[in-house]
Design a protein around this motif. Structure first.
Motif, short mmCIF file in Angstrom:
data_model
loop_
_atom_site.label_atom_id
_atom_site.label_comp_id
_atom_site.label_asym_id
_atom_site.label_seq_id
_atom_site.Cartn_x
_atom_site.Cartn_y
_atom_site.Cartn_z
N GLU B 17 0.84 -1.20 0.00
CA GLU B 17 0.00 0.00 0.00
C GLU B 17 0.87 1.25 0.00
O GLU B 17 1.51 1.58 0.99
N SER B 18 0.89 1.97 -1.09
CA SER B 18 1.76 3.14 -1.23
C SER B 18 1.21 4.33 -0.45
O SER B 18 0.00 4.46 -0.25
N SER B 19 2.10 5.21 -0.03
CA SER B 19 1.71 6.41 0.71
C SER B 19 2.84 7.43 0.69
O SER B 19 3.88 7.21 0.07
N SER B 20 2.60 8.56 1.36
CA SER B 20 3.59 9.63 1.42
C SER B 20 3.72 10.17 2.83
O SER B 20 2.73 10.26 3.56
N LEU B 62 11.67 4.18 -2.46
CA LEU B 62 11.54 5.52 -1.88
C LEU B 62 11.84 6.60 -2.92
O LEU B 62 12.79 6.47 -3.70
N LYS B 63 11.05 7.67 -2.87
CA LYS B 63 11.32 8.85 -3.70
C LYS B 63 11.07 10.08 -2.86
O LYS B 63 10.00 10.22 -2.25
N ALA B 64 12.05 10.99 -2.86
CA ALA B 64 11.93 12.23 -2.10
C ALA B 64 11.78 13.39 -3.06
O ALA B 64 12.48 13.46 -4.08
N HIS B 74 7.87 9.60 -0.69
CA HIS B 74 6.87 8.69 -1.25
C HIS B 74 7.39 7.26 -1.13
O HIS B 74 8.55 6.99 -1.49
N ILE B 75 6.53 6.39 -0.63
CA ILE B 75 6.90 4.99 -0.50
C ILE B 75 5.97 4.17 -1.39
O ILE B 75 4.74 4.17 -1.18
N THR B 76 6.56 3.50 -2.36
CA THR B 76 5.78 2.75 -3.34
C THR B 76 5.86 1.25 -3.03
O THR B 76 6.95 0.71 -2.89
N ALA B 77 4.69 0.62 -2.94
CA ALA B 77 4.60 -0.82 -2.69
C ALA B 77 5.54 -1.25 -1.56
O ALA B 77 6.45 -2.08 -1.77
N ILE B 109 4.82 -1.39 8.39
CA ILE B 109 4.26 -2.09 7.23
C ILE B 109 3.81 -3.47 7.69
O ILE B 109 4.63 -4.27 8.15
N ILE B 110 2.53 -3.73 7.52
CA ILE B 110 1.95 -4.99 8.00
C ILE B 110 1.95 -6.02 6.88
O ILE B 110 1.45 -5.75 5.79
#
Lengths: 116, 111
Positions: B17-20, B62-64, B74-77, B109-110
């Motif tokens: 689940e991606s988020s920021s 990770l993308k900053a 940003h954290i993808t998958a 992260i679960i």
């Protein structure tokens, strides 16, 4: 190439005793920084040193705290007559120089100081 | 005085689940914005430095990104091994070399 080495990892002191925290920077690094981290708080800057010089100690309490980085040997953070409020994790970081791509800091694993 | 505010304080995501994560800052002349990862009982580990608005950097999932007032991580998958506290810090153009840190976002992260 060993990273930033801090010792001891855990230090227990009774109120009124002295605490000495040691930090050996990464090989080739001449800049050392000390930070303090309290539970639920961010890392707080304490002092920035180069070999034999204190460059910025604006974050260091005026009394009981001192730091040095001698020509030979590790950097030392010294806390005299510790009080319970000094209990925290103390982190040391080093960098090779300032400016450009060398500005990132490399942190040690910290010393957890507990004052009884 | 330089200030850094990170949100949320804690974030729980399912694996994938991606988020920021957000880092808002005020600084008298930004010389650099830094992202670090910190695992329990360890020191912060460097991730990225950003220097000017519009700049982006990536590393694995990770993308900053950086604007004039804030930065996003940003954290993808994400995977369980991405669980850690993520710290944001700024360095000012004026005065000294210190980093001013936020209080961090504790990411879980679960599986």
């Amino acid at each position: 190439n060993a990273g930033v080495m801090q010792n001891p990892r855990h230090l227990v002191r009774r109120r009124g005793q002295e605490a000495r925290l040691r930090c050996s920077p990464m090989k080739g690094h001449s800049h050392v920084y000390w930070y303090r981290q309290l539970p639920e708080e961010g890392l707080k800057f304490m002092v920035y040193l180069q070999k034999e010089n204190i460059i910025d100690e604006s974050g260091m309490p005026k009394e009981r705290f001192s730091a040095e980085f001698p020509k030979e040997g590790p950097s030392i953070l010294r806390i005299q007559q510790v009080v319970r409020g000094d209990s925290a994790a103390y982190f040391c970081a080093s960098s090779p120089a300032i400016g450009g791509t060398n500005e990132k800091l490399f942190f040690g694993s910290g010393t957890q100081l507990s004052v009884l | 005085e330089d200030q850094v505010t990170q949100s949320p304080e804690a974030l729980r995501l399912q694996e994938g689940e991606s988020s920021s994560l957000n880092c808002s800052y005020t600084v008298s002349g930004l010389r650099g914005l830094f992202w670090y990862r910190q695992d329990p009982g360890k020191g912060p580990e460097f991730l990225f430095t950003l220097y000017s608005a519009g700049e982006e950097k990536e590393k694995e999932r990770l993308k900053a990104t950086l604007t004039k007032k804030e930065s996003f991580l940003h954290i993808t998958a994400p995977k369980p091994e991405d669980s850690a506290t993520y710290l944001c810090a700024v360095r000012s153009n004026f005065g000294n070399e210190k980093l001013t840190f936020g209080t961090g976002t504790r990411l879980t992260i679960i599986p």
